[in-house]
Design an enzyme around this catalytic site. Structure first.
Site, PDB file in Angstrom:
ATOM      1  N   ARG A  97       0.813  -1.218   0.000  1.00 33.17           N
ATOM      2  CA  ARG A  97       0.000   0.000   0.000  1.00 33.17           C
ATOM      3  C   ARG A  97       0.851   1.274   0.000  1.00 33.17           C
ATOM      4  O   ARG A  97       0.368   2.343  -0.358  1.00 33.17           O
ATOM      5  CB  ARG A  97      -0.938   0.011   1.218  1.00 33.17           C
ATOM      6  CG  ARG A  97      -2.112  -0.940   1.103  1.00 33.17           C
ATOM      7  CD  ARG A  97      -2.886  -1.032   2.397  1.00 33.17           C
ATOM      8  NE  ARG A  97      -2.183  -1.815   3.397  1.00 33.17           N
ATOM      9  CZ  ARG A  97      -2.690  -2.154   4.586  1.00 33.17           C
ATOM     10  NH1 ARG A  97      -3.897  -1.742   4.910  1.00 33.17           N
ATOM     11  NH2 ARG A  97      -2.005  -2.886   5.431  1.00 33.17           N
ATOM     12  N   LYS A 193     -15.290   7.946  -3.283  1.00 36.29           N
ATOM     13  CA  LYS A 193     -15.055   8.253  -1.873  1.00 36.29           C
ATOM     14  C   LYS A 193     -13.741   8.972  -1.691  1.00 36.29           C
ATOM     15  O   LYS A 193     -12.920   9.046  -2.591  1.00 36.29           O
ATOM     16  CB  LYS A 193     -15.108   6.974  -1.036  1.00 36.29           C
ATOM     17  CG  LYS A 193     -14.083   5.908  -1.365  1.00 36.29           C
ATOM     18  CD  LYS A 193     -14.159   4.803  -0.324  1.00 36.29           C
ATOM     19  CE  LYS A 193     -13.233   3.642  -0.678  1.00 36.29           C
ATOM     20  NZ  LYS A 193     -13.898   2.607  -1.440  1.00 36.29           N
ATOM     21  N   ASP A 219     -12.165  -6.156  -4.583  1.00 35.34           N
ATOM     22  CA  ASP A 219     -10.978  -5.407  -4.168  1.00 35.34           C
ATOM     23  C   ASP A 219      -9.812  -6.364  -4.028  1.00 35.34           C
ATOM     24  O   ASP A 219      -9.979  -7.597  -4.046  1.00 35.34           O
ATOM     25  CB  ASP A 219     -11.251  -4.685  -2.841  1.00 35.34           C
ATOM     26  CG  ASP A 219     -10.416  -3.416  -2.691  1.00 35.34           C
ATOM     27  OD1 ASP A 219      -9.514  -3.199  -3.513  1.00 35.34           O
ATOM     28  OD2 ASP A 219     -10.674  -2.647  -1.744  1.00 35.34           O
ATOM     29  N   ASP A 223      -8.525  -5.200   5.136  1.00 33.50           N
ATOM     30  CA  ASP A 223      -7.697  -5.121   6.340  1.00 33.50           C
ATOM     31  C   ASP A 223      -8.596  -5.047   7.580  1.00 33.50           C
ATOM     32  O   ASP A 223      -9.006  -6.062   8.131  1.00 33.50           O
ATOM     33  CB  ASP A 223      -6.760  -3.927   6.240  1.00 33.50           C
ATOM     34  CG  ASP A 223      -5.711  -3.891   7.349  1.00 33.50           C
ATOM     35  OD1 ASP A 223      -5.780  -4.738   8.257  1.00 33.50           O
ATOM     36  OD2 ASP A 223      -4.833  -3.014   7.317  1.00 33.50           O
ATOM     37  N   THR A 227     -13.613   0.207   5.577  1.00 34.98           N
ATOM     38  CA  THR A 227     -13.977   0.735   4.260  1.00 34.98           C
ATOM     39  C   THR A 227     -14.954  -0.189   3.558  1.00 34.98           C
ATOM     40  O   THR A 227     -15.951   0.261   2.969  1.00 34.98           O
ATOM     41  CB  THR A 227     -12.716   0.928   3.401  1.00 34.98           C
ATOM     42  OG1 THR A 227     -11.825   1.829   4.061  1.00 34.98           O
ATOM     43  CG2 THR A 227     -13.064   1.481   2.038  1.00 34.98           C
TER      44      THR A 227
END
Length: 311
Positions: A97, A193, A219, A223, A227
């Site tokens: 990420r 978003k 996706d 985690d 979201t």
């Protein structure tokens, strides 16, 4: 398989490595991994690998730092034992990420980890569903990038869902969602978003028609599930009839399971790229990517095309 093919594993996901070996009709390589009294990793390869084509299965999943060090030390040991080629198999790439400078004075940790793996002595990387495709370019060695899409497609088709719309959770995931929707002959929607900070997202709008349809959120990872659950609630408010989710990597840290159980998500499909470590929910379905990884390993070993897996 050739006797020159050897598969090893650290402690990150030994069960997946064993499943891969069963499919390849190979024995999992012998290695002793322990700790010194101060916590340093002590490792020894317990069989001859000189001249062998070695595949090291080690997702860098939680505890991420321990598993990265384990991986680096194991690659170094295999290199010094004169393995002909070392392919690091990363079903999940930790630090993926952190792929860019999104704020001032922050590291690009995904690049740093790639440098460490290369410097340790890896000759090749076999990864699956990297957070962003450009991470392949962070390595100065060949990278084969796999997708869990075929595994999810087979499972979703067997469910015979009606009026399906594939939903990308953000603009960055549109390409992945579009490819999935095309193969299912389904519609596509996008959630708009903003992210005020890490692991937090505010849904602004849903672009596309989801009313009365079965929505599948697609996706690369989940985690804390904050979201994902907010996305599901937004889809529900926009009239989605049923909501499913499919994510390649189920990190499921912190309150993730509790959030999932309270959310409108009917089922969360994940792969076994990361072990659940005792975390469970009736809403979570784990699909195996061992056959996909085993076939890719076989093709790399035999110098065949890996991209043909996704034609």
């Amino acid at each position: 398989m050739s006797e020159r093919l050897k598969v090893f594993s650290g402690n990150a996901n030994r069960e997946l490595a064993e499943e891969i070996c069963d499919i390849l009709h190979a024995h999992l390589g012998e290695a002793t991994i322990g700790r010194f009294s101060d916590g340093e990793i002590r490792l020894q390869i317990m069989q001859n690998v000189r001249g062998d084509d070695v595949f090291l299965v080690q997702p860098t999943c939680p505890p991420v730092n321990d598993h990265i060090m384990e991986l680096l030390i194991m690659v170094d040991a295999l290199s010094r034992a004169s393995a002909r080629r070392i392919t690091v198999v990363l079903p999940y790439y930790g630090y993926g990420r952190q792929d860019r400078k999104s704020e001032p004075r922050v590291p690009i940790s995904a690049k740093l980890v790639a440098n460490l793996i290369t410097a340790a002595g890896a000759d090749r990387v076999l990864a699956m569903d990297l957070h962003v495709g450009q991470i392949q370019g962070f390595f100065d060695i060949p990278v084969d990038h796999l997708y869990a899409m075929p595994v999810f497609l087979d499972y979703v088709r067997d469910k015979h869902l009606q009026d399906v719309v594939i939903v990308s959770p953000d603009a960055g995931g549109v390409e992945r969602a579009r490819a999935f929707a095309k193969r299912l002959d389904a519609d596509l929607a996008i959630i708009d978003k903003r992210r005020p900070r890490a692991n937090v997202a505010d849904v602004m709008n849903v672009i596309g028609d989801v009313k009365g349809k079965t929505a599948i959120l697609l996706d690369d990872m989940v985690d804390t599930a904050g979201t994902l659950c907010k996305d599901a609630e937004a889809l529900k408010s926009f009239g989605a009839k049923k909501i499913y989710a499919a994510t390649s990597h189920g990190v499921l840290s912190g309150p993730a399971i509790e959030r999932l159980n309270k959310s409108p998500i009917e089922e969360l499909m994940i792969t076994n790229s990361i072990p659940l470590m005792g975390k469970s929910s009736p809403k979570v379905t784990v699909l195996s990517v061992a056959p996909l990884l085993a076939e890719a390993i076989k093709r790399i070993h035999e110098d065949q095309s890996v991209s043909q897996l996704f034609v």
